[in-house]
Design a protein around this motif. Structure first.
Motif, PDB file in Angstrom:
ATOM      1  N   MET A 235      -6.458   3.123  -3.195  1.00 54.64           N
ATOM      2  CA  MET A 235      -5.212   3.233  -2.440  1.00 54.64           C
ATOM      3  C   MET A 235      -4.622   1.849  -2.192  1.00 54.64           C
ATOM      4  O   MET A 235      -5.312   0.936  -1.734  1.00 54.64           O
ATOM      5  N   ARG A 236      -3.333   1.721  -2.466  1.00 51.03           N
ATOM      6  CA  ARG A 236      -2.598   0.472  -2.225  1.00 51.03           C
ATOM      7  C   ARG A 236      -1.612   0.742  -1.094  1.00 51.03           C
ATOM      8  O   ARG A 236      -0.660   1.507  -1.251  1.00 51.03           O
ATOM      9  N   LEU A 237      -1.840   0.110   0.027  1.00 52.21           N
ATOM     10  CA  LEU A 237      -1.197   0.486   1.283  1.00 52.21           C
ATOM     11  C   LEU A 237      -0.259  -0.607   1.796  1.00 52.21           C
ATOM     12  O   LEU A 237      -0.614  -1.794   1.812  1.00 52.21           O
ATOM     13  N   LEU A 238       0.922  -0.188   2.235  1.00 51.27           N
ATOM     14  CA  LEU A 238       1.823  -1.068   2.978  1.00 51.27           C
ATOM     15  C   LEU A 238       1.852  -0.595   4.424  1.00 51.27           C
ATOM     16  O   LEU A 238       2.160   0.571   4.695  1.00 51.27           O
ATOM     17  N   GLN A 239       1.521  -1.490   5.361  1.00 52.58           N
ATOM     18  CA  GLN A 239       1.716  -1.217   6.784  1.00 52.58           C
ATOM     19  C   GLN A 239       2.957  -1.972   7.234  1.00 52.58           C
ATOM     20  O   GLN A 239       3.148  -3.137   6.879  1.00 52.58           O
TER      21      GLN A 239
ATOM     22  N   HIS B 160      -5.995  -2.363  -1.936  1.00 54.43           N
ATOM     23  CA  HIS B 160      -5.001  -3.418  -1.678  1.00 54.43           C
ATOM     24  C   HIS B 160      -4.179  -3.028  -0.461  1.00 54.43           C
ATOM     25  O   HIS B 160      -3.911  -1.843  -0.227  1.00 54.43           O
ATOM     26  N   GLN B 161      -3.778  -4.020   0.357  1.00 56.60           N
ATOM     27  CA  GLN B 161      -2.861  -3.721   1.454  1.00 56.60           C
ATOM     28  C   GLN B 161      -1.945  -4.905   1.744  1.00 56.60           C
ATOM     29  O   GLN B 161      -2.248  -6.056   1.438  1.00 56.60           O
ATOM     30  N   VAL B 162      -0.800  -4.576   2.342  1.00 55.17           N
ATOM     31  CA  VAL B 162       0.238  -5.549   2.683  1.00 55.17           C
ATOM     32  C   VAL B 162       0.738  -5.207   4.081  1.00 55.17           C
ATOM     33  O   VAL B 162       0.728  -4.036   4.489  1.00 55.17           O
TER      34      VAL B 162
ATOM     35  N   LEU C 139       1.394   4.141  -0.810  1.00 58.08           N
ATOM     36  CA  LEU C 139       1.476   4.816   0.486  1.00 58.08           C
ATOM     37  C   LEU C 139       1.972   3.806   1.524  1.00 58.08           C
ATOM     38  O   LEU C 139       1.501   2.669   1.567  1.00 58.08           O
ATOM     39  N   VAL C 140       2.934   4.231   2.363  1.00 60.77           N
ATOM     40  CA  VAL C 140       3.484   3.355   3.401  1.00 60.77           C
ATOM     41  C   VAL C 140       3.124   3.921   4.767  1.00 60.77           C
ATOM     42  O   VAL C 140       3.444   5.079   5.070  1.00 60.77           O
TER      43      VAL C 140
ATOM     44  N   LYS D 185      -4.509  11.188  -1.880  1.00 64.13           N
ATOM     45  CA  LYS D 185      -5.041  12.093  -2.905  1.00 64.13           C
ATOM     46  C   LYS D 185      -4.096  13.295  -3.106  1.00 64.13           C
ATOM     47  O   LYS D 185      -3.865  13.738  -4.257  1.00 64.13           O
ATOM     48  N   ASN D 186      -3.530  13.806  -2.023  1.00 63.27           N
ATOM     49  CA  ASN D 186      -2.667  14.996  -2.103  1.00 63.27           C
ATOM     50  C   ASN D 186      -1.277  14.686  -2.649  1.00 63.27           C
ATOM     51  O   ASN D 186      -0.554  15.605  -3.050  1.00 63.27           O
TER      52      ASN D 186
END
Length: 367
Positions: free
Chosen positions: A1-5, A32-34, A82-83, A364-365
């Motif tokens: 999962m590559r996530l933006l917060q 990964h995240q940002v 995903l954000v 996943k969904n």
């Protein structure tokens, strides 16, 4: 999962602290995240000091073109899938960015406010935007208020507040406050920590003190915090002649050091999403008397981890305060059960893992 917060909040409160908890916990557990946040904020300062993958930029408008452009750019360049949105302004900016993008990255909003959106058609549309795939709420009380405006209730889920036990290691009195205030160490301290805003209901706190002042001659009542109603509450205190009983301590950076000096935490807030400060009371081994309203009963189990009182009822609060202070066995029961309740349900480790699992399920969904 590559996530933006992302948050557009300029303040530093419990939610912003929780963003730090999430980033730290996720760092080694997801691909990964940002983080995107405003400049000149404590969150940005912490993010830079911890070498987060952060984009900090000034925010002048809820419809900032610069922010919208940055969101689109980060999602594209860092292959975000995903954000996780942390406040209402960021929600607006992310929805606009999504509308302007060809690829519709799933959005998730972590909602921590109890506020009706039914009167604003644009806001209702924003919360029902089809690419906002999940509304993670901090308590059932938040869902109850949002619910009538949301078409698809399957998008709701709950991830609660968290506290860091490492920050609250002191569980016995240091007498720091007694010494600072020139009080005998036998003085009982009954405290409230909250911003001076209407829903915190400091008026009920003051009225409760007015009932207790003669029954607890060896007690001082402490109000810690700042806010737009501070002068108003001070004036009401003076009007009732309680200046010698209630001490206003302003904003404190040493809450974790002084919390254990309290003999009781008296929380009169009447519209609290959860009351993260209640978790700090548990961590510091301080018994709680709080309001039986909004999200508080999801944190405090009546007569097991504390006592709950009818909102805006100073007589009920005064009776509960006396019940706890005059019953050592009950006080110890609340301290023991409260700490256990915290460790099992609301620590940083428990809550960040719960959020991570929820985000992975969403990813996943929708991948």
């Amino acid at each position: 999962m590559r996530l933006l917060q992302i948050t557009a909040s300029s303040v530093w409160r419990g939610h912003e602290q929780q963003i730090v908890y999430y980033y730290d916990a996720f760092d080694s557990k997801i691909e990964h995240q940002v983080l995107i946040c405003p400049t000149e904020t404590k969150l940005a300062e912490i993010a830079v000091s911890k070498n987060y993958n952060v984009h900090a930029l000034p925010l002048k408008s809820e419809y900032s073109r610069r922010w919208i452009k940055k969101i689109i750019q980060v999602i594209k360049n860092e292959k975000i899938d995903l954000v996780l949105i942390h406040n209402s302004t960021a929600h607006t900016l992310c929805v606009i960015a999504s509308l302007l993008s060809i690829k519709k990255t799933p959005l998730v909003f972590f909602r921590t406010l109890i506020k009706d959106i039914a009167t604003n058609p644009l806001r209702k549309w924003k919360y029902n935007y089809k690419h906002l795939v999940k509304l993670i709420c901090v308590s059932q009380a938040v869902i109850d208020v949002l619910g009538p405006s949301i078409k698809d209730h399957s998008r709701f889920t709950i991830v609660g507040s968290a506290t860091n036990l490492d920050d609250f290691k002191r569980t016995s009195k240091s007498y720091k406050l007694h010494d600072e205030l020139g009080l005998p160490r036998t003085t009982q301290l009954i405290a409230n920590i909250s911003a001076f805003v209407p829903f915190k209901d400091h008026y009920t706190f003051i009225k409760t003190v007015n009932i207790l002042k003669d029954k607890l001659p060896n007690a001082k009542f402490l109000l810690i915090g700042t806010g737009k109603m501070e002068d108003e509450i001070k004036a009401f205190t003076k009007e009732l002649g309680l200046e010698n009983h209630i001490l206003f301590l302003g904003f404190r950076n040493d809450i974790s050091e002084i919390f254990a000096d309290f003999d009781l935490f008296l929380f009169t807030s009447k519209l609290e999403p959860t009351g993260g400060v209640l978790l700090e009371a548990y961590a510091s081994h301080v018994p709680i008397v709080a309001t039986n309203a909004a999200g508080i009963p999801e944190v405090v189990n009546h007569n097991q981890t504390g006592l709950l009182c009818e909102k805006e009822n100073p007589e009920s609060f005064a009776e509960a305060v006396l019940t706890v202070l005059e019953n050592k066995e009950l006080k110890e029961k609340f301290i023991k059960n409260g700490f256990k309740h915290l460790k099992e349900n609301f620590t940083k480790e428990v809550i960040t893992e719960k959020m991570r699992e929820e985000l992975l399920k969403i990813h996943k969904n929708h991948s």
